[in-house]
Each structure stands twice: as structure tokens, then as C-alpha cells.
Design a protein around this motif. Structure first.
Motif, short mmCIF file in Angstrom:
data_model
loop_
_atom_site.label_atom_id
_atom_site.label_comp_id
_atom_site.label_asym_id
_atom_site.label_seq_id
_atom_site.Cartn_x
_atom_site.Cartn_y
_atom_site.Cartn_z
N LEU A 3 0.82 -1.22 0.00
CA LEU A 3 0.00 0.00 0.00
C LEU A 3 0.85 1.26 0.00
O LEU A 3 0.36 2.33 -0.32
N MET A 12 -0.59 1.27 -7.40
CA MET A 12 -1.48 1.53 -6.27
C MET A 12 -2.75 0.68 -6.35
O MET A 12 -3.18 0.12 -5.35
N THR A 13 -3.34 0.56 -7.53
CA THR A 13 -4.55 -0.26 -7.66
C THR A 13 -4.21 -1.74 -7.46
O THR A 13 -4.99 -2.47 -6.84
N GLY A 16 -4.19 -2.49 -3.88
CA GLY A 16 -5.47 -2.49 -3.19
C GLY A 16 -6.15 -1.15 -3.03
O GLY A 16 -7.23 -1.06 -2.46
N TRP A 17 -5.53 -0.08 -3.53
CA TRP A 17 -6.17 1.23 -3.46
C TRP A 17 -7.27 1.33 -4.52
O TRP A 17 -7.09 0.92 -5.65
N THR A 18 -8.39 1.91 -4.13
CA THR A 18 -9.49 2.20 -5.05
C THR A 18 -9.57 3.71 -5.23
O THR A 18 -9.65 4.44 -4.24
N GLU A 44 -9.33 4.65 -1.25
CA GLU A 44 -9.78 3.74 -0.19
C GLU A 44 -9.05 2.42 -0.31
O GLU A 44 -8.75 1.96 -1.41
N ALA A 45 -8.74 1.82 0.85
CA ALA A 45 -8.08 0.51 0.86
C ALA A 45 -8.53 -0.25 2.10
O ALA A 45 -8.83 0.34 3.14
N THR A 46 -8.53 -1.57 1.98
CA THR A 46 -8.79 -2.45 3.12
C THR A 46 -7.45 -2.95 3.62
O THR A 46 -6.61 -3.42 2.84
N LYS A 99 -11.03 -0.50 7.05
CA LYS A 99 -11.00 0.27 5.81
C LYS A 99 -10.51 1.68 6.10
O LYS A 99 -10.97 2.32 7.04
N LYS A 101 -9.87 5.50 4.35
CA LYS A 101 -10.32 6.31 3.22
C LYS A 101 -9.76 7.72 3.39
O LYS A 101 -9.80 8.29 4.48
#
Length: 102
Positions: A3, A12-13, A16-18, A44-46, A99, A101
């Protein structure tokens, strides 16, 4: 991927980044700098571990409007809000599945 890999949007995607509403002209490298233009944008990421996240946030817009802010949320709860031209490092304890954000 990690991350903390801000080398590209693809990196980044993959980590896990949205991205939602973030301009394509964002800056990548040792840190990420993005903006939503004239609309709201977010990342946002988990989190898939337990630990402490160290996040340095900066609102690079010096406009003092009420709608000019950068927020950090954990599980939908606001942890920090920065107004125009503010910068701060925030330490956030997290657990598996939380999560984050921005």
C-alpha cells in the motif's frame, strides 16, 4: 505490491487502493499527490494486517472555503480533517479488515 508503493496508479490499484473521482493527472513517486478537481475525490483501501499506519496528509489548496478539506477516515469514522494549506502526520492503529479512506 505494498500500500506504500506510490510509483504509479497501476501499482497503487494492484496493491489495493481504489480511486474514486481522482484526476488522471495525479503525481506518483515516493508519495502520492492527487485531487478531485471541482468534485470530491477519494482513495480507499482495506488493511490486511494488524499494526499502526503512519499517514502524512496535506491539503495543498490554500483556499479557505468550507468545502476545501482533506479527511482521513477509518471504517467510515472521521479521524482527521485538514483545512486549506494544512499538513499533518497521523498514526492510526488498525486491525485486519479495517477500511481506510482519504
Amino acid at each position: 505490491s505494498s500500500l506504500s508503493d506510490f510509483s504509479s496508479r497501476k501499482a497503487m490499484t494492484s496493491a489495493g487502493w481504489t480511486f474514486t473521482g481522482i484526476e488522471d493527472a495525479s503525481k506518483y513517486g515516493t508519495h502520492f499527490q492527487g485531487w478531485g478537481g471541482y468534485r470530491w475525490g477519494s482513495l480507499e483501501a482495506t488493511l490486511n494486517a494488524v499494526g499502526v499506519l503512519y499517514v502524512t496528509l496535506k491539503n495543498g489548496d490554500n483556499n479557505n472555503r468550507a468545502d476545501n478539506f482533506v479527511r482521513l477516515l477509518k471504517n467510515g469514522v472521521e479521524i482527521e480533517r485538514l483545512g486549506g494549506w494544512e499538513e499533518k502526520t497521523i498514526n492510526v492503529a488498525f486491525s485486519q479488515g479495517d477500511k481506510i479512506k482519504i
